[in-house]
Enzyme design. Structure first.
Site, PDB file in Angstrom:
ATOM      1  N   CYS A 118       6.091  -0.850  -7.378  1.00  0.00           N
ATOM      2  CA  CYS A 118       4.893  -1.551  -6.890  1.00  0.00           C
ATOM      3  C   CYS A 118       5.282  -2.682  -5.939  1.00  0.00           C
ATOM      4  O   CYS A 118       4.658  -2.863  -4.885  1.00  0.00           O
ATOM      5  CB  CYS A 118       4.090  -2.093  -8.066  1.00  0.00           C
ATOM      6  SG  CYS A 118       5.068  -3.035  -9.255  1.00  0.00           S
ATOM      7  N   ASN A 119       6.319  -3.438  -6.295  1.00  0.00           N
ATOM      8  CA  ASN A 119       6.722  -4.563  -5.439  1.00  0.00           C
ATOM      9  C   ASN A 119       7.305  -4.071  -4.113  1.00  0.00           C
ATOM     10  O   ASN A 119       6.973  -4.595  -3.043  1.00  0.00           O
ATOM     11  CB  ASN A 119       7.756  -5.427  -6.175  1.00  0.00           C
ATOM     12  CG  ASN A 119       7.096  -6.344  -7.179  1.00  0.00           C
ATOM     13  OD1 ASN A 119       6.153  -7.067  -6.848  1.00  0.00           O
ATOM     14  ND2 ASN A 119       7.573  -6.324  -8.412  1.00  0.00           N
ATOM     15  N   HIS A 161       1.333  -9.320  -9.422  1.00  0.00           N
ATOM     16  CA  HIS A 161       2.484 -10.066  -8.892  1.00  0.00           C
ATOM     17  C   HIS A 161       2.007 -10.822  -7.647  1.00  0.00           C
ATOM     18  O   HIS A 161       1.060 -10.393  -6.982  1.00  0.00           O
ATOM     19  CB  HIS A 161       3.597  -9.142  -8.406  1.00  0.00           C
ATOM     20  CG  HIS A 161       4.068  -8.108  -9.380  1.00  0.00           C
ATOM     21  ND1 HIS A 161       4.753  -8.409 -10.527  1.00  0.00           N
ATOM     22  CD2 HIS A 161       3.997  -6.749  -9.343  1.00  0.00           C
ATOM     23  CE1 HIS A 161       5.084  -7.277 -11.163  1.00  0.00           C
ATOM     24  NE2 HIS A 161       4.629  -6.259 -10.462  1.00  0.00           N
TER      25      HIS A 161
HETATM   26  N1  LIG Z   1       3.521  -0.313 -14.853  1.00  0.00           N
HETATM   27  C1  LIG Z   1       3.885  -0.750 -13.666  1.00  0.00           C
HETATM   28  O1  LIG Z   1       3.647  -1.912 -13.313  1.00  0.00           O
HETATM   29  C2  LIG Z   1       4.585   0.149 -12.719  1.00  0.00           C
HETATM   30  C3  LIG Z   1       4.345  -0.029 -11.347  1.00  0.00           C
HETATM   31  C4  LIG Z   1       4.976   0.820 -10.439  1.00  0.00           C
HETATM   32  C5  LIG Z   1       5.881   1.763 -10.891  1.00  0.00           C
HETATM   33  N2  LIG Z   1       6.117   1.883 -12.241  1.00  0.00           N
HETATM   34  C6  LIG Z   1       7.083   2.916 -12.649  1.00  0.00           C
HETATM   35  O2  LIG Z   1       6.348   4.036 -13.141  1.00  0.00           O
HETATM   36  C7  LIG Z   1       7.081   4.685 -14.198  1.00  0.00           C
HETATM   37  C8  LIG Z   1       6.197   4.744 -15.408  1.00  0.00           C
HETATM   38  O3  LIG Z   1       5.865   3.416 -15.807  1.00  0.00           O
HETATM   39  P1  LIG Z   1       4.569   3.097 -16.677  1.00  0.00           P
HETATM   40  O4  LIG Z   1       4.380   1.628 -16.570  1.00  0.00           O
HETATM   41  O5  LIG Z   1       3.463   4.014 -16.334  1.00  0.00           O
HETATM   42  O6  LIG Z   1       5.105   3.437 -18.145  1.00  0.00           O
HETATM   43  P2  LIG Z   1       4.262   3.558 -19.494  1.00  0.00           P
HETATM   44  O7  LIG Z   1       2.935   2.920 -19.336  1.00  0.00           O
HETATM   45  O8  LIG Z   1       5.164   3.101 -20.565  1.00  0.00           O
HETATM   46  O9  LIG Z   1       4.018   5.132 -19.637  1.00  0.00           O
HETATM   47  C9  LIG Z   1       5.069   6.022 -19.845  1.00  0.00           C
HETATM   48  C10 LIG Z   1       4.521   7.356 -20.306  1.00  0.00           C
HETATM   49  O10 LIG Z   1       5.616   8.248 -20.539  1.00  0.00           O
HETATM   50  C11 LIG Z   1       5.593   8.697 -21.918  1.00  0.00           C
HETATM   51  N3  LIG Z   1       6.974   8.793 -22.399  1.00  0.00           N
HETATM   52  C12 LIG Z   1       7.744   7.819 -22.952  1.00  0.00           C
HETATM   53  N4  LIG Z   1       8.976   8.283 -23.228  1.00  0.00           N
HETATM   54  C13 LIG Z   1       8.961   9.592 -22.878  1.00  0.00           C
HETATM   55  C14 LIG Z   1       9.917  10.618 -22.957  1.00  0.00           C
HETATM   56  N5  LIG Z   1      11.160  10.394 -23.419  1.00  0.00           N
HETATM   57  N6  LIG Z   1       9.566  11.863 -22.540  1.00  0.00           N
HETATM   58  C15 LIG Z   1       8.318  12.107 -22.053  1.00  0.00           C
HETATM   59  N7  LIG Z   1       7.377  11.174 -21.964  1.00  0.00           N
HETATM   60  C16 LIG Z   1       7.685   9.929 -22.366  1.00  0.00           C
HETATM   61  C17 LIG Z   1       4.804   7.645 -22.662  1.00  0.00           C
HETATM   62  O11 LIG Z   1       4.237   8.203 -23.829  1.00  0.00           O
HETATM   63  P3  LIG Z   1       4.114   7.358 -25.197  1.00  0.00           P
HETATM   64  O12 LIG Z   1       3.372   6.103 -24.828  1.00  0.00           O
HETATM   65  O13 LIG Z   1       3.329   8.259 -26.062  1.00  0.00           O
HETATM   66  O14 LIG Z   1       5.511   7.115 -25.648  1.00  0.00           O
HETATM   67  C18 LIG Z   1       3.743   7.289 -21.619  1.00  0.00           C
HETATM   68  O15 LIG Z   1       2.742   8.260 -21.598  1.00  0.00           O
HETATM   69  C19 LIG Z   1       8.380   3.864 -14.344  1.00  0.00           C
HETATM   70  O16 LIG Z   1       9.376   4.435 -13.521  1.00  0.00           O
HETATM   71  C20 LIG Z   1       7.992   2.508 -13.805  1.00  0.00           C
HETATM   72  O17 LIG Z   1       9.110   1.783 -13.356  1.00  0.00           O
HETATM   73  C21 LIG Z   1       5.469   1.123 -13.160  1.00  0.00           C
END
Ligand SMILES: NC(=O)c1ccc[n+]([C@@H]2O[C@H](COP(=O)([O-])OP(=O)(O)OC[C@H]3O[C@@H](n4cnc5c(N)ncnc54)[C@H](OP(=O)(O)O)[C@@H]3O)[C@@H](O)[C@H]2O)c1
Length: 335
Positions: A140-141, A219
């Protein structure tokens, strides 16, 4: 025209938004999503009629205990039924080996290493990702930095830039992370964001520093740029940002003085989940001194990469030009 079949692996903050955005596209079909555990997000997906493909660790009948009426095979079946996967699992979890084994294209997120695929920000390097098997939508950043710095560079030229990132502690649902009561500087310079921008804009000389703060609401980046072609025309800079896609000017004069008010504005605009995928630049923070440009921008971490994921699908599957994809995606998301 037949629709591109897309599967979403990982249904959290990013995955659920990407899945909803896919459902809004007239040239894509959401095949389904994976469930890693059964929880309120999966229940809500089931209620929307989204097909759920459990990971293998989940027992066969467990979904019934959570009020989920049916599931569809396993995650592997979702991959086999899809033309392309958007992998939104937590950082460093991406299932690249699964996709390679099945010859399926995949989009990864910014938590993955840069070598996972072609780094991508739609308005900066769509062409680089044309036909790519693996694309990494940067964080995102990094996405927010690239959107405005690319615009400034194209118009004035950037000799070098510095950005201090004031980062939200956690996403709003997340009760596990902090800080709760401290400002925490990132004690390594540059922070990883500057080098990450170079994966999109290789000639951008950007040095980044970063501090985490106790909020969940966006942010903020404080950016200073040494311009190659200095200007005294603040209105020219305002017009530049106004005409840059996925950048929104916000105004103190409208009562928008904080990230809280930006997100309230997004809700008032009727945005799904109260999202603000545009990078928001405060007009009143744009300053010029000698050859330097200063501005403050806010990034909605939960949503700014969502349009990029949709465009990345079109680039990977060679569906249309970057300009056309951005137009379609923006229209569908009300950007
Ligand atoms: N959130 C942000 O601010 C943001 C912004 C930009 C990019 N990102 C990037 O986007 C990606 C996802 O981030 P997020 O924030 O969306 O994460 P999140 O909210 O924690 O969601 C992750 C998802 O993946 C599932 N998961 C967890 N462990 C797993 C595994 N071993 N195998 C299959 N599924 C699994 C989780 O299920 P359960 O909850 O049931 O475990 C959940 O549905 C990351 O690379 C992050 O760096 C995040």
């Amino acid at each position: 025209m037949s629709k591109i079949k897309v599967g979403v692996v990982g249904y959290g903050t990013i995955g659920k938004r990407v899945a909803d955005a896919i459902r809004l596209q007239d040239d894509m079909e959401l095949v389904g999503i994976t469930a890693n555990t059964y929880n309120y997000k999966i229940k809500a997906a089931n209620k929307k009629g989204i097909k759920i493909f459990p990971m293998r660790g989940l027992s066969d009948k467990d979904h019934l205990n959570h009020g989920i009426d049916s599931v569809h095979g396993h995650a592997e079946d979702l991959i086999e039924q899809s033309d392309i996967i958007v992998d939104c699992t937590p950082k460093k979890t991406g299932y690249k080996k699964w996709y390679e084994k099945r010859g399926v294209k995949a989009i990864f997120q910014g938590g993955e290493k840069a070598d996972m695929g072609t780094s991508f920000v739609s308005q900066c390097n769509y062409a680089d990702a044309w036909g790519a098997d693996y694309i990494r939508v940067v964080s995102c950043n990094t996405t927010g930095l690239c959107r405005t710095l690319k615009a400034v560079d194209s118009t004035y030229g950037v000799k070098q830039a510095h950005a201090t990132l004031i980062r939200r502690a956690a996403d709003p649902w997340d009760i596990y992370h902090g800080p709760v009561n401290a400002l925490v500087p990132h004690l390594v310079v540059p922070s990883h964001h500057g080098p990450d921008v170079k994966t999109i804009l290789p000639n951008m000389e950007l040095f980044t520093t970063s501090v985490s703060v106790p909020t969940t609401l966006m942010h903020i980046h404080s950016i200073s740029v040494d311009l190659e072609m200095p200007t005294v025309n603040i209105e020219g800079v305002v017009d530049l940002f106004r005409s840059t896609t996925r950048v929104r000017m916000v105004y103190n004069s409208d009562g928008i003085r904080s990230t809280a008010e930006i997100l309230e504005y997004a809700k008032d605009l009727g945005r799904e989940r109260g999202d603000m995928p545009e990078v928001c630049v405060w007009k009143e923070t744009i300053g010029l001194k000698n050859d330097k440009l200063f501005y403050l921008q806010a990034i909605h971490q939960e949503s700014d990469v969502v349009p990029e994921n949709i465009d990345a699908i079109r680039a990977a599957c060679k569906m249309c030009s970057g300009a056309e994809s951005i137009r379609k995606t923006n229209l569908s998301l009300g950007i």
